[in-house]
Every structure is written in structure tokens, then in C-alpha cells.
Design an enzyme around this catalytic site. Sequence first.
Site, short mmCIF file in Angstrom:
data_model
loop_
_atom_site.label_atom_id
_atom_site.label_comp_id
_atom_site.label_asym_id
_atom_site.label_seq_id
_atom_site.Cartn_x
_atom_site.Cartn_y
_atom_site.Cartn_z
N GLY A 170 2.30 2.02 10.66
CA GLY A 170 3.22 3.14 10.51
C GLY A 170 3.90 3.55 11.81
O GLY A 170 4.51 4.61 11.89
N ASN A 190 0.87 -1.17 0.00
CA ASN A 190 0.00 0.00 0.00
C ASN A 190 0.91 1.23 0.00
O ASN A 190 1.50 1.56 1.01
CB ASN A 190 -0.88 -0.02 1.25
CG ASN A 190 -1.70 1.25 1.40
OD1 ASN A 190 -1.83 2.02 0.46
ND2 ASN A 190 -2.26 1.46 2.58
N GLU A 200 -5.61 -5.18 10.41
CA GLU A 200 -4.57 -4.17 10.63
C GLU A 200 -4.84 -3.44 11.95
O GLU A 200 -5.61 -2.47 11.98
CB GLU A 200 -4.58 -3.15 9.49
CG GLU A 200 -4.31 -3.74 8.14
CD GLU A 200 -3.69 -2.71 7.22
OE1 GLU A 200 -2.58 -2.97 6.73
OE2 GLU A 200 -4.28 -1.64 7.01
N LYS A 219 0.11 4.23 -0.27
CA LYS A 219 -0.55 5.42 0.28
C LYS A 219 -0.33 6.62 -0.65
O LYS A 219 -0.26 6.44 -1.86
CB LYS A 219 -0.06 5.70 1.70
CG LYS A 219 -0.05 4.45 2.57
CD LYS A 219 0.11 4.74 4.02
CE LYS A 219 0.25 3.42 4.77
NZ LYS A 219 0.12 3.54 6.19
N GLU A 263 -6.78 4.62 7.72
CA GLU A 263 -6.59 6.04 7.43
C GLU A 263 -7.82 6.64 6.75
O GLU A 263 -8.14 7.81 6.96
CB GLU A 263 -5.32 6.22 6.57
CG GLU A 263 -4.07 5.97 7.41
CD GLU A 263 -2.89 5.42 6.64
OE1 GLU A 263 -2.85 5.51 5.40
OE2 GLU A 263 -1.98 4.88 7.30
N SER A 280 3.29 -2.43 10.25
CA SER A 280 4.76 -2.45 10.40
C SER A 280 5.38 -3.81 10.04
O SER A 280 6.30 -4.27 10.70
CB SER A 280 5.16 -2.03 11.82
OG SER A 280 4.72 -0.70 12.07
N HIS A 308 -9.45 1.07 4.78
CA HIS A 308 -8.17 1.27 5.48
C HIS A 308 -8.39 2.22 6.66
O HIS A 308 -9.19 3.15 6.58
CB HIS A 308 -7.15 1.85 4.50
CG HIS A 308 -5.75 1.82 5.06
ND1 HIS A 308 -5.30 2.76 5.94
CD2 HIS A 308 -4.74 0.94 4.87
CE1 HIS A 308 -4.05 2.47 6.28
NE2 HIS A 308 -3.69 1.36 5.65
#
Length: 251
Positions: free
Chosen positions: A174, A10, A168, A12, A98, A214, A96
Amino acid sequence: MERKLIAAGNWKMNMDYNEGRDLAQAVASGLQPSDVLVIMGTPYVHLKNISGIIKDISNIKLAAQNCHQEENGAYTGEISAAMLKSCGVDFVILGHSERREYFGEADELIAKKIDIVLKYGMQPIYCCGEKLEVREAGKHEELVGEQVKTALYHLTKEQMQRVVIAYEPVWAIGTGKTATPQQAQDMHEYIRSLIRKKFGQEVADATTILYGGSVKPDNAQELFSQPDVDGGLVGGASLKAKDFLAIASSF
Ligand code: PEP
């Protein structure tokens, strides 16, 4: 459909056009033939170009990172499933954390996006996962259970067979903090049990469940060796061809 081993990247909102082309070319030329499916989740502007770069490589596929839930129309700035399909997209990352956090997406909306992605013959990579405070309160299974039920339980068995799930934990994305292999395994086993309850043993056994948070070359092998962890959704480490290829060969 059968359960696949997948290393999905991904990107991003990273990589300009030339950087993206170079990264895709480096991954395409460095990838060894294997049973592992490699997916590159790129920003929209790269899709058409990269679909040309990977077109002759059977174990690399292309993903978008989002999709609008409506067919078409007055939604300035948005991208439809038909557009993605016409650019050679095979998978679409949906839900996701985010997008949940910064764009207010919740599972009722994500369910609609899953429907339209399936309708256009692509496969959703449905992301779920809990925030740190939820895990600390011991409510992570409850929350992920609600997410999975709201987003996926309306599907038919045939549709569910085309969905990839990515667990996730938000606290691991991250942050450099990875879930332990046991934490990942426990949640993946739980998610698979939810799929079994609703869709039956055969569909549950065939569902690919990825871990994200991560994932790096030095922790991928231990995570991927868990029986219910079928690969990873990789953010930061997918931006370096060498690291991403190392992760893809960690099964
Ligand atoms: C992600 O973007 O889905 C992700 C897991 O990111 P990272 O690997 O950087 O934690």
C-alpha cells in the site's frame, strides 16, 4: 498438486455489497480463459453472493481474508472455517501483515488457523514478510525464515502441498514502493529453499509463492517473470477490474 500461476486480489475492508457484486461481475466477464488462476479475496459479507457469480468459471476462485482458529462456539463476531467452506470459499488469506499489525496475530496463532483451514478442505494463502527496519538491518531472511518455520514446519508433506505462500515485504504494501524483481526473486528462492529442506524437492517445486506489495499493471510482468515468483497478491489494484485483469494477463 502442482505449482500454479496465481493472481490473487485482496480487497481488504473495501467495497459495499453492490460495489463488490459489480467488481466481481466485471472481473468474471472480462477474464480470458488461461492457465492463470484468479482469486478474489473479499470481505465476508460478499462471499456467498460472489461464489454464485463465479461458479461456472473454472479459473476464478474465492478467498476469505481471515478465519477463526477454533471450530465454533462463543467467539462473538468471528467466522469459522466451516462457515467459509459452506459459502463456497476455496482459499483463505492468513497472516496478512495488517492482521499481524492491528490484530496482534503472530505465527503460532497463524499456524492454528492454517490447520483448521486445511481441515475444512480449503487452501491457506500464508503471508509472510519483513518490515523496513528489518530489511535495513539485513535481517530479512532470518525473520521470514522464522515466520515460515513457525507457521508451516509442523505440516505434513500432503498438507504443505495445499499451501500457497505470499511473500509481502511490509514496506511495499500500500506504499507504492515495490520490491525490485531481484529482491523478490532472492526472497522467493530463499523461501523455496526452506520448503525444500523440510518437505523435499518435489513439494518445493510444486509450491506456489506469490509476491505482494504494490503490484500494478506496469510492474507485474517484470515481477512475474522471475523464476521463483509464481504470481501476485494484489491489494489496491484488485479494486479496479481493468487493472486486476491486466495484472492477471501479465504472466
Ligand atoms: C496486500 O494487501 O496484500 C497488498 C499487497 O496490497 P497493495 O497491493 O495495495 O500493496
